[in-house]
Design a protein around this motif. Structure first.
Motif: not given
Length: 124
Positions: A93-107
């Motif tokens: 949310n803060a960084e507008r970073d899809v890679a962080r979303i991908d990390d969350a989904m992989r978990a």
């Protein structure tokens, strides 16, 4: 959302087993994370924020409902994983970073799949 749809969804949850409810929570979190990723790519800040807030609320609920007395080791491991996911959601949310979303989904995906397998096996 129409009144009829809201009634249907409420009825569906009320008649679901606890395992099915957990699968539905994971499905919702993953759906909102995907929505947030699309919103980031489209530079839709409002939609990103709404979707990530909803995903955050679901994961927070999963964290809050861990039964540390019945399964202390599992609860501790899931708490750490949920904390990781919450951190990734906040950073996305803060960084507008899809890679962080991908990390969350992989978990979350392996957990969702494990619970879905329990649901298919007819576990309560």
């Amino acid at each position: 959302m129409s009144f009829a749809v809201a009634q249907y969804q409420t009825s569906r949850i009320e008649t679901s087993s606890p395992v099915q409810v957990v699968v539905a929570l994971y499905d919702g979190a993953l759906r909102f994370l995907r929505t947030a990723a699309v919103a980031i790519d489209a530079d839709d800040v409002a939609a990103k924020g709404i979707a990530l807030n909803k995903a955050h609320a679901i994961v927070t609920e999963l964290l809050a409902t861990l039964d540390h007395e019945r399964a202390p080791d599992l609860s501790r491991q899931l708490a750490a994983l949920y904390s990781f996911v919450l951190d990734r959601i906040v950073r996305a949310n803060a960084e507008r970073d899809v890679a962080r979303i991908d990390d969350a989904m992989r978990a979350l995906v392996p957990l969702r799949d494990a619970w879905a397998q329990l649901a298919r096996a007819g576990r309560p």
